[in-house]
Write an enzyme that holds these catalytic residues in place. Structure first.
Site, PDB file in Angstrom:
ATOM      1  N   GLU A  74       0.822  -1.219   0.000  1.00  0.00           N
ATOM      2  CA  GLU A  74       0.000   0.000   0.000  1.00  0.00           C
ATOM      3  C   GLU A  74       0.857   1.271   0.000  1.00  0.00           C
ATOM      4  O   GLU A  74       0.563   2.241   0.689  1.00  0.00           O
ATOM      5  CB  GLU A  74      -0.949   0.002   1.202  1.00  0.00           C
ATOM      6  CG  GLU A  74      -1.947  -1.144   1.182  1.00  0.00           C
ATOM      7  CD  GLU A  74      -2.859  -1.181   2.392  1.00  0.00           C
ATOM      8  OE1 GLU A  74      -4.064  -1.382   2.223  1.00  0.00           O
ATOM      9  OE2 GLU A  74      -2.363  -1.035   3.527  1.00  0.00           O
ATOM     10  N   GLU A 116      -6.788  -7.559  -1.360  1.00  0.00           N
ATOM     11  CA  GLU A 116      -7.436  -7.558  -0.049  1.00  0.00           C
ATOM     12  C   GLU A 116      -8.915  -7.259  -0.232  1.00  0.00           C
ATOM     13  O   GLU A 116      -9.301  -6.108  -0.456  1.00  0.00           O
ATOM     14  CB  GLU A 116      -6.807  -6.524   0.878  1.00  0.00           C
ATOM     15  CG  GLU A 116      -5.392  -6.852   1.316  1.00  0.00           C
ATOM     16  CD  GLU A 116      -4.873  -5.873   2.362  1.00  0.00           C
ATOM     17  OE1 GLU A 116      -5.685  -5.088   2.914  1.00  0.00           O
ATOM     18  OE2 GLU A 116      -3.654  -5.883   2.632  1.00  0.00           O
TER      19      GLU A 116
END
Length: 636
Positions: free
Chosen positions: A200, A274
């Site tokens: 991320e 995710e």
């Protein structure tokens, strides 16, 4: 006659060979049969071509689930993997926590519950491919996003950048980590089919050269499998690195979200790295839950597009010890001990309605029966446990702890401890001498919460919101004590470089900075807890007692130990240890009201329970067979 018979035999042999090849081809085409132990002749690995994944040249879809070996007792790893297979998944994803594998700079631990090689090999044995997410930063609601706190000893440290002090540390860590990882890659006969570059980074994006550095750090150490990145929609375009497949993270499937991937990479397979099956909890908030039907309907919609998916989390587990992280947006919020996450399996590995709904969905997609779900482990209710002895923290100090003397307050990470890597977790007691009372002000230098005492008398608390206290007047010289708790370092956002704990600057009494401290480290490591057993001064607990103090009792088990949950009603705030294992924090503000105690950490006969209670202690705790994680609130 013989020539004719020979032609017929050859013809029949050719048909048989064709059937075998067709059968193997069908097996290979059906992803549910493509398992690490059932695939030979590996040369190509996981590839991307014409908007689809190929494994060894055959179409392949990733149906993954996340579980983290460091959050699950080793004895239960295989059980959780079998449940993954029974749900219809073919891939396991896991992070790798740097701060557990290198607690002290240059000293690495890949043993016991941190045996990554054993974990990945067990995944292969149970028919699961692996997507490895080695960081170095992992987020994961884990202290400092998995980065070791000793990095913060450098006052100029710039985490997650190409700052020399950071990259040198990463290089040394990757040198050791990749010795475990590289032999377990697909092309070397292992289960790892893909490796994620950082995590991320698009939401951080402080250094345009950093992602290339991490990518090359992996490649130069022998990573040869498909590389991926992982970001939410807003960070997607900022977290890209050439040569890695971009994947996306979300919970609600917004219109056009998957197609948005096409704007950053053309003709590539779509993957949700995710898909958030639930959410995590903070102290003082609700227990978040995510509707099972809404979750399964969203997963079905994702699959309908042809995308691959990873369920984050399939099994959350527990933030044992002091390892839970924190958020800092509008205000600092620390995470609870449980990482139940309202995931597909509970914190203790039990089935939820999400499991059975997903199992039905994946079975329909696969078009064939799935393995039977394993039996669940029964839970025990051992009843009331009396904490019959206590010893005050003030009595422990001279017996077990040598203070560090310093003119100025020193933050936790820069204390000269643990082979000069500082103190990573727990509490620190700062003690100085004052004459008189007055106005105490922290200038916001307390991280994260301090109990204030004059001698042994409790005066009040200081934290992010309360930065001043009135110190009562008194005659003569008195001890001013600040017991400061590190409640967990922020694991996400732009404030990672500011996560030093303890007193991070001067504290003032009547506008004069306090000086000449005795500083006591209360990391509560196993060696300390073992010494605590033998220290003199333990006494019978009176009818009413106020901490800080250690309390101990014994749980006696006649039969084979089973999982249980400890309920601490009547206790205020502290930490629980069972047979030396740190179960984690409790706090009466909730939402979490029970701590998970795995059966493998118990033994037949006597089990010692030690509780460090900061303030108001009960007399008993309850062992129950059902967890209570607090008042539920649906995720918006």
């Amino acid at each position: 006659m013989w020539p004719c018979g020979g032609r017929r035999q050859r013809r029949l042999g050719g048909v048989a060979l064709l059937l075998v090849l067709l059968w193997l081809l069908l097996r290979r085409f059906n992803w549910s049969e493509l398992t690490p132990l059932g695939l030979w002749g590996r040369t190509l690995g996981l590839q991307t071509e014409n908007s689809q994944f190929l494994l060894e040249g055959m179409p392949f879809r990733i149906f993954g689930g996340s579980m983290h070996y460091f959050r699950v007792p080793r004895e239960y790893w295989e059980d959780r993997m079998l449940k993954m297979r029974a749900c219809g998944l073919n891939t396991l994803t896991t992070y790798v926590p740097w701060n557990l594998h290198e607690k002290e700079r240059g000293k690495f631990d890949f043993s016991k519950n941190l045996d990554l090689r054993a974990f990945l090999s067990l995944a292969a044995k149970n028919g699961l491919w692996v997507i490895l997410r080695p960081g170095p930063y992992i987020c994961s609601e884990w202290d400092l996003g998995g980065l070791p706190s000793w990095l913060l000893q450098d006052p100029e440290m710039q985490l997650r950048t190409t700052y020399k002090g950071f990259t040198e540390a990463v290089d040394a860590y990757f040198d050791r980590l990749m010795r475990v990882v590289v032999p377990l890659q697909y092309k070397k006969g292992g289960p790892i089919i893909a490796v994620q570059v950082e995590n991320e980074y698009g939401s951080y994006a402080k250094d345009p050269n950093y992602m290339t550095y991490v990518k090359m750090a992996l490649l130069n150490r022998g990573i040869v499998e498909l590389l991926m990145t992982s970001d939410n929609k807003n960070g997607l375009s900022f977290g890209l690195v050439e040569g890695a497949l971009a994947t996306v993270n979300f919970q609600k499937l917004e219109p056009g979200l998957l197609k948005y991937l096409d704007t950053v990479q053309k003709d590539q397979p779509k993957m949700v790295m995710e898909y958030w099956t639930g959410w995590f909890d903070n102290w003082g908030g609700p227990h978040y839950v995510f509707d099972a039907d809404e979750m399964v309907n969203t997963v079905a919609s994702i699959l309908k597009t042809g995308a691959s998916i990873n369920l984050y989390m399939f099994h959350g587990g527990t933030n044992f010890g002091f390892m839970s992280g924190a958020l800092e947006a509008d205000e600092y919020k620390s995470d609870v001990t449980s990482y139940d996450y309202d995931a597909v399996l509970t914190e203790a590995g039990d089935y939820t309605s999400k499991f059975f709904k997903l199992r039905q969905l994946f079975s329909m997609v696969i078009g064939q029966p799935l393995p039977l779900p394993p039996m669940i482990e029964s839970k025990a209710s051992y009843g009331a446990i009396l904490l019959h002895q206590y010893i005050s923290l003030w009595d422990v100090l001279p017996a077990l702890l040598q203070p560090i003397k310093s003119e100025f307050p020193v933050n936790m990470e820069n204390l000269p401890l643990n082979a000069s890597v500082g103190q990573p977790y727990g509490y620190v007691l700062y003690e100085t001498v004052i004459f008189g009372g007055g106005h105490l002000h922290t200038r916001d230098h307390v991280r994260d919460r301090a109990q204030v005492f004059v001698n042994t008398v409790y005066v009040g608390e200081l934290d992010y919101n309360t930065v001043e206290l009135s110190i009562p007047e008194g005659q003569g010289f008195r001890q001013l004590r600040l017991l400061v708790e590190n409640r967990g370092r922020v694991n996400y956002g732009l404030a990672l470089n500011e996560q030093r704990k303890g007193l991070i600057g001067d504290v003032f009494l009547n506008k004069t900075p306090l000086r000449n401290f005795k500083i006591y480290s209360l990391e509560m490591k196993p060696s300390f807890m073992k010494s605590l057993q033998h220290v003199s001064g333990w006494s019978t607990v009176p009818d009413y007692f106020v901490g800080p103090a250690f309390f101990r009792g014994r749980l006696w088990i006649e039969q084979q130990p089973q999982d249980t949950f400890l309920k601490l009603q009547g206790w205020e705030k502290g930490v629980v240890f069972v047979n030396g294992q740190n179960l984690g924090r409790y706090w009466k503000i909730g939402p979490q009201e029970t701590l998970y105690l795995p059966g493998p950490w118990l033994r037949r006969g006597g089990n010692e329970i030690v509780i460090f209670e900061e303030r108001t202690a009960g007399r008993i705790i309850q062992s129950v067979d059902i967890p209570y994680l607090g008042r539920s609130q649906y995720v918006d």
